[in-house]
Design an enzyme around this catalytic site. Structure first.
Site, PDB file in Angstrom:
ATOM      1  N   ARG A   1       4.821  -1.989   2.913  1.00  0.00           N
ATOM      2  CA  ARG A   1       6.065  -2.215   2.174  1.00  0.00           C
ATOM      3  C   ARG A   1       6.941  -3.276   2.831  1.00  0.00           C
ATOM      4  O   ARG A   1       7.626  -4.034   2.138  1.00  0.00           O
ATOM      5  CB  ARG A   1       6.839  -0.900   2.048  1.00  0.00           C
ATOM      6  CG  ARG A   1       6.169   0.101   1.112  1.00  0.00           C
ATOM      7  CD  ARG A   1       6.949   1.388   0.990  1.00  0.00           C
ATOM      8  NE  ARG A   1       6.268   2.291   0.077  1.00  0.00           N
ATOM      9  CZ  ARG A   1       6.474   2.353  -1.228  1.00  0.00           C
ATOM     10  NH1 ARG A   1       7.360   1.540  -1.771  1.00  0.00           N
ATOM     11  NH2 ARG A   1       5.812   3.207  -1.995  1.00  0.00           N
TER      12      ARG A   1
ATOM     13  N   GLU B   1      -0.058   5.485   2.932  1.00  0.00           N
ATOM     14  CA  GLU B   1       0.435   6.406   1.903  1.00  0.00           C
ATOM     15  C   GLU B   1      -0.731   6.907   1.064  1.00  0.00           C
ATOM     16  O   GLU B   1      -1.624   6.148   0.706  1.00  0.00           O
ATOM     17  CB  GLU B   1       1.454   5.710   0.996  1.00  0.00           C
ATOM     18  CG  GLU B   1       2.677   5.207   1.732  1.00  0.00           C
ATOM     19  CD  GLU B   1       3.659   4.515   0.800  1.00  0.00           C
ATOM     20  OE1 GLU B   1       3.635   4.814  -0.417  1.00  0.00           O
ATOM     21  OE2 GLU B   1       4.435   3.673   1.274  1.00  0.00           O
TER      22      GLU B   1
ATOM     23  N   GLU C   1       4.784  -0.071  -9.364  1.00  0.00           N
ATOM     24  CA  GLU C   1       5.711  -0.157  -8.249  1.00  0.00           C
ATOM     25  C   GLU C   1       5.423  -1.411  -7.415  1.00  0.00           C
ATOM     26  O   GLU C   1       6.338  -2.088  -6.943  1.00  0.00           O
ATOM     27  CB  GLU C   1       5.625   1.089  -7.372  1.00  0.00           C
ATOM     28  CG  GLU C   1       6.619   1.095  -6.223  1.00  0.00           C
ATOM     29  CD  GLU C   1       6.541   2.336  -5.370  1.00  0.00           C
ATOM     30  OE1 GLU C   1       7.452   2.538  -4.545  1.00  0.00           O
ATOM     31  OE2 GLU C   1       5.570   3.110  -5.502  1.00  0.00           O
TER      32      GLU C   1
ATOM     33  N   ASP D   1       9.553  -8.017 -15.074  1.00  0.00           N
ATOM     34  CA  ASP D   1      10.831  -8.624 -15.425  1.00  0.00           C
ATOM     35  C   ASP D   1      10.930 -10.002 -14.791  1.00  0.00           C
ATOM     36  O   ASP D   1      11.670 -10.232 -13.845  1.00  0.00           O
ATOM     37  CB  ASP D   1      11.963  -7.724 -14.942  1.00  0.00           C
ATOM     38  CG  ASP D   1      13.294  -8.082 -15.590  1.00  0.00           C
ATOM     39  OD1 ASP D   1      13.304  -9.011 -16.420  1.00  0.00           O
ATOM     40  OD2 ASP D   1      14.302  -7.440 -15.271  1.00  0.00           O
TER      41      ASP D   1
END
Length: 401
Positions: free
Chosen positions: A70, A100, A111, A168
């Site tokens: 991340r 994870e 995500e 987006d």
């Protein structure tokens, strides 16, 4: 002279206008599958040859697996994308966040796109500029970023299409016209910088009877190595040069890298079937709102079901919302107020019960990456309306700022 066999043979592919958006989407996805099958067959042939020669076998994964941390999502993704072969990007995408656990059934992938784009569009990279009047982004002609970064975002744009994920990415429609190899014009410039386009249009329509054009506008442009005043005879050329500079020449390196990345994923003849607007809708979704379809595709967990009193209250409140509020709810739940090109019938939303509704202590919570809504067991319709409205109004969702 007799027509050739190719000319005599009828093919729908010669008439792309007969296909609707759903058919074109299916064609694009089918083309990707066929290309992957071709790649896998070649790999199998290679593996057989290696077996016969008793050399070590290097098995090929039929899935494109991207593993990222991340805190280094951009560099991790870029490193792995740059190592991909010509067919790897056509594979179904699976994303793993380092350390994870979790099965990527679409939520992890979504995500990934959201986090990656949020990071790439951060002003610290200086890759894009925001155009206030059209609320779009465009390539920064002064960017110091290397071409691989622009190539990466082009790949991400293509991967979003192939993996049916709305992102987006607020480029003006002209970007998609350029991706299809079509020349931008003044109409396209309106979606880029509307106020400037209006001024250019006024220049083209100016009546000389109102006064000398060159004196009135006082414009000059470089022509034949010198500054040439803009007049009646050369104003069309001036507008063409102006548009060409801002949409093409000033950002040529940035766009070429972006386009190269995009076409690595979405290259091929199938792209010729699409209009720029359809291609844009494949990336950022459309505005074909049929909210009754959203109710039809909704799924429920736990004690909730379609006829459950709380669910009936929920949909009753939702359909009483004004249109603008319904769009806000969509953004709250999914991270975007737009709809997939195949419509709301292709969406998947899940509503599950949680505690905290009896006294109205908790608001509904949206897990944007999974289109999952935690809906407390509110005892009355009025409480449902109050709490749902608060949750939607005070949340910005997981979209890009």
């Amino acid at each position: 002279m007799a027509a050739s066999l190719a000319e005599q043979t009828f093919s729908f592919c010669r008439y792309p206008f007969v296909f609707d958006a759903e058919a074109k989407t299916t064609l694009l996805q089918t083309d990707a599958v066929m290309q992957m099958q071709s790649a896998v067959e070649e790999v199998n042939r290679r593996n057989v040859r290696m077996m016969m020669s008793q050399l070590p076998i290097d098995p090929v994964n039929p899935i494109l697996v991207i593993v990222v941390k991340r805190d280094s999502i951009v560099s991790d993704t870029l490193t792995q994308i740059m190592k991909c072969g010509p067919y790897d990007l056509k594979k179904p995408l699976k994303v793993v966040f380092h350390g994870e656990e979790g099965v990527d059934a679409g939520g992890v992938r979504k995500e990934f796109f959201l986090l990656l784009l949020t990071e790439i569009l951060d002003p610290k990279y200086g890759m894009f500029t925001y155009i206030e009047e059209s609320q779009t982004i465009w390539f920064n002609d002064l960017s110091f970023e290397e071409s691989p970064m622009f190539l990466l975002i082009g790949v991400i744009c293509g991967l979003a299409i192939y993996n049916s994920t709305i992102i987006d990415l607020r480029f003006p429609p002209v970007l998609y016209k350029k991706l299809l190899g079509r020349k931008p014009n003044l109409d396209d410039f309106r979606g880029f910088k509307p106020a400037v386009a209006k001024n250019l249009e006024y220049l083209l329509e100016y009546d000389q009877a109102e006064g000398d054009l060159a004196e009135t506008f006082g414009l000059n442009f470089q022509a034949n190595g010198g500054k040439t005043p803009v007049n009646l005879e050369n104003r069309v050329q001036y507008v063409d040069v102006y548009i060409d500079y801002y949409l093409n020449k000033s950002v040529e390196k940035q766009f070429e890298a972006f386009a190269q990345g995009f076409h690595r994923v979405c290259g091929g003849k199938v792209m010729e079937f699409f209009h720029p607007e359809e291609l844009m809708q494949m990336v950022v979704g459309c505005q074909d709102y049929d909210f009754r379809e959203l109710e039809k595709v909704a799924m429920y967990k736990g004690e909730y079901f379609k006829g459950h009193p709380i669910i009936r209250n929920f949909w009753g409140v939702f359909f009483d919302f004004p249109f603008k509020m319904k769009k806000k709810f969509l953004a709250f739940l999914t991270g975007s107020d737009r709809v997939p090109i195949l419509g709301m019938k292709s969406m998947k939303i899940i509503i599950q019960p949680v505690a905290g509704g009896e006294q109205g202590d908790h608001l509904p919570v949206a897990h944007t990456c999974f289109n999952l809504l935690d809906l407390p067991r509110y005892s009355t319709r009025e409480m449902m309306k109050t709490k749902l409205s608060q949750a939607v109004e005070y949340s910005t969702g997981f979209g890009l700022a």
